[in-house]
Write a protein that holds these residues in place. Structure first.
Motif, PDB file in Angstrom:
ATOM      1  N   GLY A   1       0.817  -1.208   0.000  1.00 21.41           N
ATOM      2  CA  GLY A   1       0.000   0.000   0.000  1.00 21.41           C
ATOM      3  C   GLY A   1       0.850   1.256   0.000  1.00 21.41           C
ATOM      4  N   THR A   2       0.167   2.391  -0.123  1.00 24.94           N
ATOM      5  CA  THR A   2       0.824   3.697  -0.117  1.00 24.94           C
ATOM      6  C   THR A   2       0.176   4.562   0.950  1.00 24.94           C
ATOM      7  OG1 THR A   2       1.222   3.537  -2.502  1.00 24.94           O
ATOM      8  CG2 THR A   2       1.422   5.721  -1.508  1.00 24.94           C
ATOM      9  N   VAL A   3       0.983   5.224   1.753  1.00 24.88           N
ATOM     10  CA  VAL A   3       0.462   6.087   2.806  1.00 24.88           C
ATOM     11  C   VAL A   3      -0.241   7.283   2.162  1.00 24.88           C
ATOM     12  CG1 VAL A   3       1.020   7.489   4.822  1.00 24.88           C
ATOM     13  CG2 VAL A   3       2.285   5.375   4.383  1.00 24.88           C
ATOM     14  N   ALA A   4      -1.556   7.379   2.395  1.00 26.64           N
ATOM     15  CA  ALA A   4      -2.355   8.438   1.774  1.00 26.64           C
ATOM     16  C   ALA A   4      -2.434   9.676   2.652  1.00 26.64           C
ATOM     17  CB  ALA A   4      -3.762   7.928   1.468  1.00 26.64           C
ATOM     18  N   SER A   5      -2.466   9.478   3.972  1.00 25.96           N
ATOM     19  CA  SER A   5      -2.566  10.623   4.878  1.00 25.96           C
ATOM     20  C   SER A   5      -2.046  10.247   6.246  1.00 25.96           C
ATOM     21  CB  SER A   5      -4.018  11.110   4.985  1.00 25.96           C
ATOM     22  OG  SER A   5      -4.836  10.128   5.604  1.00 25.96           O
ATOM     23  N   LEU A   6      -1.640  11.273   6.989  1.00 23.36           N
ATOM     24  CA  LEU A   6      -1.160  11.111   8.359  1.00 23.36           C
ATOM     25  C   LEU A   6      -1.840  12.143   9.239  1.00 23.36           C
ATOM     26  CD1 LEU A   6       2.685  10.661   7.707  1.00 23.36           C
ATOM     27  CD2 LEU A   6       1.156   8.919   8.633  1.00 23.36           C
TER      28      LEU A   6
ATOM     29  N   PRO B   1      -8.897   1.639   1.407  1.00 26.57           N
ATOM     30  CA  PRO B   1      -8.179   2.432   2.409  1.00 26.57           C
ATOM     31  C   PRO B   1      -8.196   1.743   3.774  1.00 26.57           C
ATOM     32  CG  PRO B   1     -10.311   3.430   1.915  1.00 26.57           C
ATOM     33  CD  PRO B   1     -10.147   2.300   0.953  1.00 26.57           C
ATOM     34  N   VAL B   2      -7.041   1.642   4.399  1.00 26.36           N
ATOM     35  CA  VAL B   2      -6.901   0.979   5.699  1.00 26.36           C
ATOM     36  C   VAL B   2      -6.405   1.999   6.722  1.00 26.36           C
ATOM     37  CG1 VAL B   2      -5.677  -0.801   7.010  1.00 26.36           C
ATOM     38  CG2 VAL B   2      -6.439  -1.263   4.662  1.00 26.36           C
ATOM     39  N   THR B   3      -7.123   2.126   7.819  1.00 23.34           N
ATOM     40  CA  THR B   3      -6.711   3.004   8.911  1.00 23.34           C
ATOM     41  C   THR B   3      -5.870   2.199   9.894  1.00 23.34           C
ATOM     42  OG1 THR B   3      -8.742   4.304   8.699  1.00 23.34           O
ATOM     43  CG2 THR B   3      -7.515   4.512  10.768  1.00 23.34           C
ATOM     44  N   THR B   4      -4.743   2.772  10.298  1.00 27.29           N
ATOM     45  CA  THR B   4      -3.835   2.057  11.189  1.00 27.29           C
ATOM     46  C   THR B   4      -2.977   3.049  11.966  1.00 27.29           C
ATOM     47  OG1 THR B   4      -2.135   0.344  11.286  1.00 27.29           O
ATOM     48  CG2 THR B   4      -2.074   1.807   9.389  1.00 27.29           C
ATOM     49  N   THR B   5      -2.096   2.526  12.781  1.00 29.01           N
ATOM     50  CA  THR B   5      -1.128   3.348  13.506  1.00 29.01           C
ATOM     51  C   THR B   5       0.197   3.275  12.777  1.00 29.01           C
ATOM     52  OG1 THR B   5      -2.223   2.884  15.609  1.00 29.01           O
ATOM     53  CG2 THR B   5       0.031   3.711  15.715  1.00 29.01           C
ATOM     54  N   ALA B   6       0.766   4.416  12.477  1.00 26.82           N
ATOM     55  CA  ALA B   6       1.993   4.464  11.687  1.00 26.82           C
ATOM     56  C   ALA B   6       3.220   4.511  12.593  1.00 26.82           C
ATOM     57  CB  ALA B   6       1.985   5.684  10.772  1.00 26.82           C
TER      58      ALA B   6
ATOM     59  N   THR C   1       4.218  -2.056   3.648  1.00 26.30           N
ATOM     60  CA  THR C   1       3.535  -3.351   3.679  1.00 26.30           C
ATOM     61  C   THR C   1       2.711  -3.430   4.946  1.00 26.30           C
ATOM     62  OG1 THR C   1       5.318  -4.435   2.451  1.00 26.30           O
ATOM     63  CG2 THR C   1       3.828  -5.855   3.695  1.00 26.30           C
ATOM     64  N   LEU C   2       1.455  -3.863   4.813  1.00 24.18           N
ATOM     65  CA  LEU C   2       0.590  -4.068   5.969  1.00 24.18           C
ATOM     66  C   LEU C   2       0.551  -5.563   6.293  1.00 24.18           C
ATOM     67  CD1 LEU C   2      -2.443  -1.744   5.098  1.00 24.18           C
ATOM     68  CD2 LEU C   2      -0.303  -1.166   6.265  1.00 24.18           C
ATOM     69  N   ALA C   3       0.746  -5.888   7.562  1.00 20.01           N
ATOM     70  CA  ALA C   3       0.715  -7.279   8.016  1.00 20.01           C
ATOM     71  C   ALA C   3      -0.472  -7.473   8.948  1.00 20.01           C
ATOM     72  CB  ALA C   3       2.014  -7.638   8.728  1.00 20.01           C
TER      73      ALA C   3
ATOM     74  N   GLU D   1     -21.127 -15.166   1.219  1.00 22.03           N
ATOM     75  CA  GLU D   1     -20.550 -13.828   1.184  1.00 22.03           C
ATOM     76  C   GLU D   1     -20.630 -13.252   2.592  1.00 22.03           C
ATOM     77  OE1 GLU D   1     -20.716  -9.589  -1.255  1.00 22.03           O
ATOM     78  OE2 GLU D   1     -22.312 -11.076  -1.528  1.00 22.03           O
ATOM     79  N   ILE D   2     -19.506 -12.769   3.096  1.00 12.89           N
ATOM     80  CA  ILE D   2     -19.436 -12.311   4.478  1.00 12.89           C
ATOM     81  C   ILE D   2     -18.742 -10.953   4.552  1.00 12.89           C
ATOM     82  CG2 ILE D   2     -19.381 -14.658   5.424  1.00 12.89           C
ATOM     83  CD1 ILE D   2     -16.314 -14.218   5.775  1.00 12.89           C
ATOM     84  N   SER D   3     -18.759 -10.381   5.739  1.00 13.37           N
ATOM     85  CA  SER D   3     -18.014  -9.153   6.009  1.00 13.37           C
ATOM     86  C   SER D   3     -16.777  -9.470   6.829  1.00 13.37           C
ATOM     87  CB  SER D   3     -18.879  -8.151   6.780  1.00 13.37           C
ATOM     88  OG  SER D   3     -19.918  -7.657   5.973  1.00 13.37           O
ATOM     89  N   ILE D   4     -15.687  -8.798   6.496  1.00 13.90           N
ATOM     90  CA  ILE D   4     -14.447  -8.875   7.257  1.00 13.90           C
ATOM     91  C   ILE D   4     -14.229  -7.525   7.925  1.00 13.90           C
ATOM     92  CG2 ILE D   4     -11.944  -9.211   7.164  1.00 13.90           C
ATOM     93  CD1 ILE D   4     -12.302 -10.718   4.582  1.00 13.90           C
ATOM     94  N   THR D   5     -13.910  -7.529   9.202  1.00 22.16           N
ATOM     95  CA  THR D   5     -13.496  -6.297   9.874  1.00 22.16           C
ATOM     96  C   THR D   5     -12.188  -6.571  10.617  1.00 22.16           C
ATOM     97  OG1 THR D   5     -14.753  -6.792  11.875  1.00 22.16           O
ATOM     98  CG2 THR D   5     -15.862  -5.508  10.168  1.00 22.16           C
ATOM     99  N   PHE D   6     -11.378  -5.519  10.727  1.00 19.49           N
ATOM    100  CA  PHE D   6     -10.102  -5.630  11.438  1.00 19.49           C
ATOM    101  C   PHE D   6      -9.771  -4.245  11.990  1.00 19.49           C
ATOM    102  CE2 PHE D   6      -9.756  -5.233   6.909  1.00 19.49           C
ATOM    103  CZ  PHE D   6      -8.803  -4.256   6.666  1.00 19.49           C
ATOM    104  N   PRO D   7      -9.788  -4.087  13.307  1.00 19.32           N
ATOM    105  CA  PRO D   7      -9.577  -2.769  13.910  1.00 19.32           C
ATOM    106  C   PRO D   7      -8.176  -2.235  13.643  1.00 19.32           C
ATOM    107  CG  PRO D   7      -9.632  -4.477  15.584  1.00 19.32           C
ATOM    108  CD  PRO D   7     -10.055  -5.125  14.310  1.00 19.32           C
ATOM    109  N   PRO D   8      -8.002  -0.922  13.607  1.00 17.91           N
ATOM    110  CA  PRO D   8      -6.702  -0.322  13.294  1.00 17.91           C
ATOM    111  C   PRO D   8      -5.526  -0.843  14.108  1.00 17.91           C
ATOM    112  CG  PRO D   8      -8.390   1.367  13.231  1.00 17.91           C
ATOM    113  CD  PRO D   8      -9.072   0.112  13.716  1.00 17.91           C
ATOM    114  N   PRO D   9      -5.660  -1.099  15.421  1.00 14.49           N
ATOM    115  CA  PRO D   9      -4.476  -1.525  16.178  1.00 14.49           C
ATOM    116  C   PRO D   9      -3.876  -2.862  15.761  1.00 14.49           C
ATOM    117  CG  PRO D   9      -6.194  -0.709  17.664  1.00 14.49           C
ATOM    118  CD  PRO D   9      -6.811  -0.853  16.319  1.00 14.49           C
ATOM    119  N   VAL D  10      -4.637  -3.717  15.055  1.00 22.72           N
ATOM    120  CA  VAL D  10      -4.109  -5.047  14.714  1.00 22.72           C
ATOM    121  C   VAL D  10      -3.324  -5.035  13.410  1.00 22.72           C
ATOM    122  CG1 VAL D  10      -6.087  -6.086  15.883  1.00 22.72           C
ATOM    123  CG2 VAL D  10      -6.102  -5.921  13.371  1.00 22.72           C
ATOM    124  N   VAL D  11      -3.298  -3.899  12.717  1.00 30.08           N
ATOM    125  CA  VAL D  11      -2.599  -3.799  11.449  1.00 30.08           C
ATOM    126  C   VAL D  11      -1.165  -3.308  11.711  1.00 30.08           C
ATOM    127  CG1 VAL D  11      -2.589  -2.789   9.144  1.00 30.08           C
ATOM    128  CG2 VAL D  11      -4.773  -3.229  10.298  1.00 30.08           C
ATOM    129  N   ARG D  12      -0.202  -4.098  11.357  1.00 29.01           N
ATOM    130  CA  ARG D  12       1.189  -3.733  11.540  1.00 29.01           C
ATOM    131  C   ARG D  12       1.741  -3.141  10.252  1.00 29.01           C
ATOM    132  NH1 ARG D  12       4.998  -2.406  15.335  1.00 29.01           N
ATOM    133  NH2 ARG D  12       7.084  -3.034  14.646  1.00 29.01           N
TER     134      ARG D  12
END
Length: 381
Positions: free
Chosen positions: A263-268, A282-287, A298-300, A366-377
């Motif tokens: 991915g590419t960092v779009a905003s901070l 778009p994925v929200t996370t802690t940078a 890379t997002l893990a 067909e299902i929904s996937i969710t993953f809160p920002p803190p779990v994205v490395r």
């Protein structure tokens, strides 16, 4: 990963977190070359008294060569090794405060269990009564007293492993070096023996350095892990740190299962970042510090971090997408899923069966996937 049952030093002392603590073993800028091939490249690490330190890596990564240099079977091309404050440069293997347990166990087939264990003591000149008294104590520790008169071929694989361990420990080394110690055991016995090793190490207080390629074994045994590849240590940390906070794409991919997204960092906005990805949107996370807008990262995301539901998440919930269940497998305590995203990318997810109801998610739903920002490395290398 399996649950961790770590020695008391991990929770109670953790000397590696104290900048004033004195390492018991220091490896300083050590390299080892065989002709033009570099097996170990500029490795530096500190190991503390009472640790179970695991060198983890694939075949040919340099972990056994490093172990052999600690044992004195190989000499560093560059750098130095200190044990208990003493430079080991001119100290031969038989004079070092170490002993080594080999992967093959290397038991003498014509000797009984007690004679195998006593062999090293008798060779160094201990009297037979003193040697046999110490052997009896060690066989009691490894729970082999009833097998003292048996020969190795009369023992199971797990029992032979404990004979080798007793023989290595009976000389009371300050450091025990273990090269793939459980590699010859089947999965169930290996898991049981891991906890036996921890019990014995806690009882004796000996520093263990374990070489293994088995990630779950390292996670279970270790106070800390050094992840190796191509002769280098890529990350040193406690098992939870290595698993939850890998410092690179290599470590994230090597330890356990993981989904990796470019991915590419779009905003901070302070510590919060939005990363544009082709797979998840778009994925929200802690940078991490030093990340900049426009940077490729890379997002893990670990499979167990995905939450799966039939219902669409509430409006405004960050990090959601739709997916189709392509494959699933029942693993007893968990179910594993392969999910197809909208752009065709396949990702892995797991769900605890403790949380499942009587109408579990199945194939082709067909299902929904969710993953809160803190779990994205966010990984930058």
């Amino acid at each position: 990963m399996s649950s961790q049952a770590q020695p008391a030093v991990a929770a109670d002392l953790r000397p590696w977190t104290d900048p004033d603590a004195t390492p018991f073993i220091s490896v300083k800028g050590v390299s080892k070359r065989f002709g033009t091939f570099t097996a170990v490249s500029d490795v530096s690490l500190d190991i503390y008294r009472g640790e179970v330190f695991c060198l983890l890596g694939g075949s040919g990564c340099g972990k056994t060569t490093l172990l052999r240099m600690l044992a004195g079977f190989e000499s560093p091309t560059e750098g130095k090794i200190l044990i208990d404050g003493k430079d080991m440069a001119n100290v031969p293997a038989d004079r070092r405060p170490t002993n080594m347990m080999f992967q093959s166990y290397a038991l003498f087939p014509h000797m009984s269990v007690e004679k195998n264990v006593a062999y090293g003591l008798l060779r160094e000149g201990k009297s037979k009564p003193e040697a046999m008294d110490r052997v009896a104590q060690m066989l009691k520790l490894v729970k082999l007293e009833p097998y003292a008169k048996r020969k190795p071929h009369q023992l199971s694989g797990g029992q032979r492993q404990r004979v080798a361990l007793a023989r290595a420990l009976v000389k009371q080394p300050k450091v025990l070096l273990l090269d793939e110690p459980l590699g010859a055991l089947d999965k169930k016995l290996r898991e049981e023996t891991q906890f036996e090793l921890i019990r014995i190490q806690e009882t004796l207080g000996v520093t263990f350095i374990v070489v293994t390629h088995d990630q779950e074994e390292a996670m279970t045994l270790a106070t800390r892990i050094g992840v190796m590849t191509e002769g280098e240590i890529r990350q040193i940390g406690e098992p939870r740190e290595i698993y939850e906070s890998p410092n690179s794409r290599f470590v994230a991919d090597f330890i356990g299962s993981v989904n990796l997204f470019e991915g590419t960092v779009a905003s901070l906005n302070g510590a919060q970042a939005v990363v544009d990805t082709a797979d998840l949107g778009p994925v929200t996370t802690t940078a991490p510090e030093g990340v900049s807008v426009g940077q490729t990262v890379t997002l893990a995301i670990r499979p167990e971090r995905f939450a799966l539901t039939r219902a669409a998440p509430a409006e405004g919930t960050p990090n959601t997408c739709r997916a189709m269940v392509r494959d699933m497998g029942y693993g007893g305590h968990i179910s594993s899923y392969r999910l197809k995203l909208g752009n065709g990318r396949i990702v892995s997810a797991t769900q605890s069966n403790r949380l499942r109801d009587e109408d579990p998610i199945m194939w082709d739903e067909e299902i929904s996937i969710t993953f809160p920002p803190p779990v994205v490395r966010v990984l930058t290398r």
